[in-house]
Design a protein around this motif. Structure first.
Motif, PDB file in Angstrom:
ATOM      1  N   ASP A  37       0.840  -1.203   0.000  1.00  0.00           N
ATOM      2  CA  ASP A  37       0.000   0.000   0.000  1.00  0.00           C
ATOM      3  C   ASP A  37       0.872   1.249   0.000  1.00  0.00           C
ATOM      4  OD1 ASP A  37      -2.186  -1.681   0.068  1.00  0.00           O
ATOM      5  OD2 ASP A  37      -2.647  -1.314   2.189  1.00  0.00           O
ATOM      6  N   LEU A  38       1.957   1.239   0.764  1.00  0.00           N
ATOM      7  CA  LEU A  38       2.872   2.381   0.777  1.00  0.00           C
ATOM      8  C   LEU A  38       3.485   2.582  -0.606  1.00  0.00           C
ATOM      9  CD1 LEU A  38       4.424   4.660   2.151  1.00  0.00           C
ATOM     10  CD2 LEU A  38       6.114   2.940   2.855  1.00  0.00           C
ATOM     11  N   ASP A  39       3.927   1.497  -1.233  1.00  0.00           N
ATOM     12  CA  ASP A  39       4.505   1.605  -2.576  1.00  0.00           C
ATOM     13  C   ASP A  39       3.498   2.214  -3.549  1.00  0.00           C
ATOM     14  OD1 ASP A  39       6.890   0.498  -1.681  1.00  0.00           O
ATOM     15  OD2 ASP A  39       6.419  -1.520  -2.422  1.00  0.00           O
ATOM     16  N   ALA A  44       3.909   5.756  -5.561  1.00  0.00           N
ATOM     17  CA  ALA A  44       3.788   5.814  -7.019  1.00  0.00           C
ATOM     18  C   ALA A  44       2.709   6.819  -7.422  1.00  0.00           C
ATOM     19  CB  ALA A  44       3.483   4.430  -7.585  1.00  0.00           C
ATOM     20  N   SER A  45       1.595   6.829  -6.716  1.00  0.00           N
ATOM     21  CA  SER A  45       0.518   7.780  -7.023  1.00  0.00           C
ATOM     22  C   SER A  45       0.975   9.217  -6.789  1.00  0.00           C
ATOM     23  CB  SER A  45      -0.716   7.487  -6.169  1.00  0.00           C
ATOM     24  OG  SER A  45      -1.272   6.237  -6.522  1.00  0.00           O
ATOM     25  N   ALA A  46       1.693   9.442  -5.712  1.00  0.00           N
ATOM     26  CA  ALA A  46       2.197  10.789  -5.425  1.00  0.00           C
ATOM     27  C   ALA A  46       3.183  11.238  -6.499  1.00  0.00           C
ATOM     28  CB  ALA A  46       2.854  10.825  -4.049  1.00  0.00           C
ATOM     29  N   GLU A  47       4.046  10.324  -6.940  1.00  0.00           N
ATOM     30  CA  GLU A  47       4.997  10.657  -8.002  1.00  0.00           C
ATOM     31  C   GLU A  47       4.275  10.951  -9.308  1.00  0.00           C
ATOM     32  OE1 GLU A  47       7.598   7.274  -7.872  1.00  0.00           O
ATOM     33  OE2 GLU A  47       8.808   8.131  -6.244  1.00  0.00           O
ATOM     34  N   ILE A  57       2.254  14.982 -13.257  1.00  0.00           N
ATOM     35  CA  ILE A  57       1.122  15.630 -13.928  1.00  0.00           C
ATOM     36  C   ILE A  57       1.147  17.132 -13.652  1.00  0.00           C
ATOM     37  CG2 ILE A  57      -1.399  15.853 -13.902  1.00  0.00           C
ATOM     38  CD1 ILE A  57      -1.437  12.749 -13.439  1.00  0.00           C
ATOM     39  N   GLU A  58       1.378  17.496 -12.399  1.00  0.00           N
ATOM     40  CA  GLU A  58       1.426  18.921 -12.041  1.00  0.00           C
ATOM     41  C   GLU A  58       2.592  19.625 -12.726  1.00  0.00           C
ATOM     42  OE1 GLU A  58      -0.933  20.647 -10.427  1.00  0.00           O
ATOM     43  OE2 GLU A  58      -2.036  18.764 -10.439  1.00  0.00           O
TER      44      GLU A  58
END
Length: 90
Positions: free
Chosen positions: A47-49, A53-56, A61-62
């Protein structure tokens, strides 16, 4: 320990295997508290991984949106050949 969402640090120390299992199996974080305040969390490693990955992905995208906005505002772009040279790829 099913449904465990918060536990004191001292209780977690005494029941570490149960805390880890609750986070791993339930895929819900177990928050560790000290004096009633959350100070840390135990979560499943996969879940942390996925969160990292989602944060990266979101950061990428930003950054792409910001770059497109700069180009739309008339800022000069960097030629591909210059980028490759700066990265030592040319």
């Amino acid at each position: 320990m099913n449904g465990m969402s918060e536990i004191t640090v001292s209780d977690a120390r005494a029941r570490l295997a149960d805390v880890v299992d609750a986070a791993r199996v339930g895929h819900d974080p177990v928050y560790l508290t000290r004096r009633g305040q959350r100070v840390a969390a135990v979560i499943d490693a996969d879940d942390l991984d996925a969160l990292i990955a989602s944060a990266e992905d979101l950061a990428d995208i930003e950054a792409a949106k910001a770059a497109r906005a700069e180009v739309a505002d008339g800022e000069a772009t960097i030629p591909w050949e210059q980028v490759k040279a700066d990265l030592g790829l040319a």
